[in-house]
Design a protein around this motif. Structure first.
Motif, PDB file in Angstrom:
ATOM      1  N   VAL A 117       0.701  -1.395  -0.096  1.00 17.13           N
ATOM      2  CA  VAL A 117      -0.072   0.139   0.006  1.00 17.13           C
ATOM      3  C   VAL A 117       0.727   1.226  -0.212  1.00 17.13           C
ATOM      4  CG1 VAL A 117      -1.613   1.406   1.261  1.00 17.13           C
ATOM      5  CG2 VAL A 117      -2.145  -0.912   0.888  1.00 17.13           C
ATOM      6  N   ASP A 118       1.907   1.378   0.833  1.00 17.79           N
ATOM      7  CA  ASP A 118       2.856   2.522   0.923  1.00 17.79           C
ATOM      8  C   ASP A 118       3.626   2.803  -0.467  1.00 17.79           C
ATOM      9  OD1 ASP A 118       2.178   3.073   3.449  1.00 17.79           O
ATOM     10  OD2 ASP A 118       3.906   1.995   4.247  1.00 17.79           O
ATOM     11  N   GLU A 119       3.899   1.889  -1.053  1.00 15.80           N
ATOM     12  CA  GLU A 119       4.545   2.039  -2.368  1.00 15.80           C
ATOM     13  C   GLU A 119       3.526   2.738  -3.387  1.00 15.80           C
ATOM     14  OE1 GLU A 119       6.308  -1.644  -4.006  1.00 15.80           O
ATOM     15  OE2 GLU A 119       6.705  -0.609  -6.051  1.00 15.80           O
ATOM     16  N   LEU A 120       2.214   1.922  -3.368  1.00 20.06           N
ATOM     17  CA  LEU A 120       1.381   2.407  -4.437  1.00 20.06           C
ATOM     18  C   LEU A 120       0.911   3.594  -3.909  1.00 20.06           C
ATOM     19  CD1 LEU A 120      -0.791   1.828  -6.405  1.00 20.06           C
ATOM     20  CD2 LEU A 120      -2.250   0.958  -4.900  1.00 20.06           C
ATOM     21  N   ALA A 121       0.989   3.992  -2.793  1.00 19.52           N
ATOM     22  CA  ALA A 121       0.695   5.717  -2.515  1.00 19.52           C
ATOM     23  C   ALA A 121       1.636   6.361  -2.971  1.00 19.52           C
ATOM     24  CB  ALA A 121       0.283   5.631  -1.045  1.00 19.52           C
ATOM     25  N   GLN A 122       3.110   5.929  -2.877  1.00 20.71           N
ATOM     26  CA  GLN A 122       4.104   6.899  -2.982  1.00 20.71           C
ATOM     27  C   GLN A 122       4.388   6.978  -4.554  1.00 20.71           C
ATOM     28  OE1 GLN A 122       7.689   5.366  -1.237  1.00 20.71           O
ATOM     29  NE2 GLN A 122       6.968   5.806   0.864  1.00 20.71           N
ATOM     30  N   ALA A 123       4.147   5.680  -5.450  1.00 25.36           N
ATOM     31  CA  ALA A 123       4.100   5.669  -6.661  1.00 25.36           C
ATOM     32  C   ALA A 123       3.118   6.866  -7.298  1.00 25.36           C
ATOM     33  CB  ALA A 123       3.950   4.398  -7.403  1.00 25.36           C
ATOM     34  N   SER A 124       1.928   7.007  -6.703  1.00 26.98           N
ATOM     35  CA  SER A 124       0.808   7.737  -7.161  1.00 26.98           C
ATOM     36  C   SER A 124       1.165   9.219  -6.543  1.00 26.98           C
ATOM     37  CB  SER A 124      -0.475   7.172  -6.520  1.00 26.98           C
ATOM     38  OG  SER A 124      -0.520   5.930  -6.892  1.00 26.98           O
ATOM     39  N   GLN A 125       2.168   9.363  -5.786  1.00 26.53           N
ATOM     40  CA  GLN A 125       2.397  10.804  -5.303  1.00 26.53           C
ATOM     41  C   GLN A 125       1.089  11.189  -4.459  1.00 26.53           C
ATOM     42  OE1 GLN A 125       3.360  12.619  -8.999  1.00 26.53           O
ATOM     43  NE2 GLN A 125       5.390  11.770  -8.719  1.00 26.53           N
ATOM     44  N   MET A 126       0.427  10.295  -3.704  1.00 23.98           N
ATOM     45  CA  MET A 126      -0.710  10.722  -3.194  1.00 23.98           C
ATOM     46  C   MET A 126      -0.603  10.665  -1.323  1.00 23.98           C
ATOM     47  SD  MET A 126      -3.270   7.699  -3.758  1.00 23.98           S
ATOM     48  CE  MET A 126      -4.447   7.490  -2.629  1.00 23.98           C
ATOM     49  N   HIS A 127      -1.390  11.170  -0.788  1.00 21.21           N
ATOM     50  CA  HIS A 127      -1.157  11.196   0.809  1.00 21.21           C
ATOM     51  C   HIS A 127      -2.494  10.616   1.200  1.00 21.21           C
ATOM     52  CE1 HIS A 127       1.548  13.323   3.188  1.00 21.21           C
ATOM     53  NE2 HIS A 127       0.757  13.619   3.931  1.00 21.21           N
ATOM     54  N   LEU A 128      -2.136   9.511   1.955  1.00 20.19           N
ATOM     55  CA  LEU A 128      -3.406   8.810   2.794  1.00 20.19           C
ATOM     56  C   LEU A 128      -3.718   9.656   3.848  1.00 20.19           C
ATOM     57  CD1 LEU A 128      -1.759   5.370   2.456  1.00 20.19           C
ATOM     58  CD2 LEU A 128      -3.776   6.449   1.155  1.00 20.19           C
ATOM     59  N   ARG A 129      -4.830   9.762   4.136  1.00 22.28           N
ATOM     60  CA  ARG A 129      -5.434  10.429   5.425  1.00 22.28           C
ATOM     61  C   ARG A 129      -5.301   9.738   6.630  1.00 22.28           C
ATOM     62  NH1 ARG A 129     -10.814  12.713   2.381  1.00 22.28           N
ATOM     63  NH2 ARG A 129      -9.453  13.694   0.980  1.00 22.28           N
ATOM     64  N   SER A 130      -5.246   8.433   6.381  1.00 22.76           N
ATOM     65  CA  SER A 130      -4.791   7.562   7.560  1.00 22.76           C
ATOM     66  C   SER A 130      -4.371   6.099   7.081  1.00 22.76           C
ATOM     67  CB  SER A 130      -6.165   7.499   8.379  1.00 22.76           C
ATOM     68  OG  SER A 130      -7.178   6.669   7.653  1.00 22.76           O
ATOM     69  N   PRO A 131      -3.605   5.569   7.673  1.00 19.38           N
ATOM     70  CA  PRO A 131      -3.120   4.180   7.261  1.00 19.38           C
ATOM     71  C   PRO A 131      -4.394   3.393   6.961  1.00 19.38           C
ATOM     72  CG  PRO A 131      -2.467   4.483   9.421  1.00 19.38           C
ATOM     73  CD  PRO A 131      -3.526   5.756   9.252  1.00 19.38           C
ATOM     74  N   PRO A 132      -4.342   2.460   5.621  1.00 21.27           N
ATOM     75  CA  PRO A 132      -5.560   1.764   5.264  1.00 21.27           C
ATOM     76  C   PRO A 132      -5.730   0.603   6.399  1.00 21.27           C
ATOM     77  CG  PRO A 132      -3.872   1.459   3.767  1.00 21.27           C
ATOM     78  CD  PRO A 132      -3.366   2.586   4.747  1.00 21.27           C
ATOM     79  N   GLN A 133      -6.836   0.497   6.671  1.00 18.77           N
ATOM     80  CA  GLN A 133      -7.167  -0.778   7.633  1.00 18.77           C
ATOM     81  C   GLN A 133      -7.796  -1.941   6.943  1.00 18.77           C
ATOM     82  OE1 GLN A 133      -7.317  -0.216  10.892  1.00 18.77           O
ATOM     83  NE2 GLN A 133      -6.415   1.955  10.317  1.00 18.77           N
TER      84      GLN A 133
END
Ligand SMILES: [Zn+2]
Length: 119
Positions: free
Chosen positions: A99-115
């Motif tokens: 998940v972290d890699e997908l978020a980083q590759a998308s240059q997006m900011h997660l509001r909270s860690p996915p559950q």
């Protein structure tokens, strides 16, 4: 921001990555179909990002998922990662190590860690 698509093994290993050029679309691509076919015995899930939302599968996503299931002859797991977290279709993957890699590759900011879903 950009949409990114990963093909995942059952243990969450990223088998293949496709980086889109737009934050709101990741058109069907021949390389993705070819990768999926080459990995058809290993792939467990197809996940992609919606860096600007929505927190849902799009109509195009749904028709693509149905076409993939028909092409492979089995139902894969699918997920969309939006800033609000993950939306699943099918059996959720136990491992969220990608998940972290997908978020980083998308240059997006997660509001909270996915559950992990409770299902
Ligand atoms: Zn989508």
């Amino acid at each position: 921001l950009r949409e990114v698509c990963f093909l995942l093994a059952a243990d969450g290993t990223v088998l293949w990555r496709e980086l889109g050029e737009s934050p709101t679309a990741l058109p069907d691509s021949r390389p993705r179909w070819e990768a999926l076919w080459a990995l058809r015995f290993e792939v467990a899930a197809v996940v992609h990002s919606h860096p600007l939302g929505p927190h849902a599968f799009s109509d195009e996503d749904v028709s693509t998922m149905e076409a993939l299931d028909v092409a492979l002859g089995r139902s894969l797991t699918y997920a969309v990662l939006s800033p609000q977290g993950l939306v699943w279709r099918g059996l959720p993957l136990p491992a969220l190590n990608w998940v972290d890699e997908l978020a980083q590759a998308s240059q997006m900011h997660l509001r909270s860690p996915p559950q992990k879903p409770d299902t």
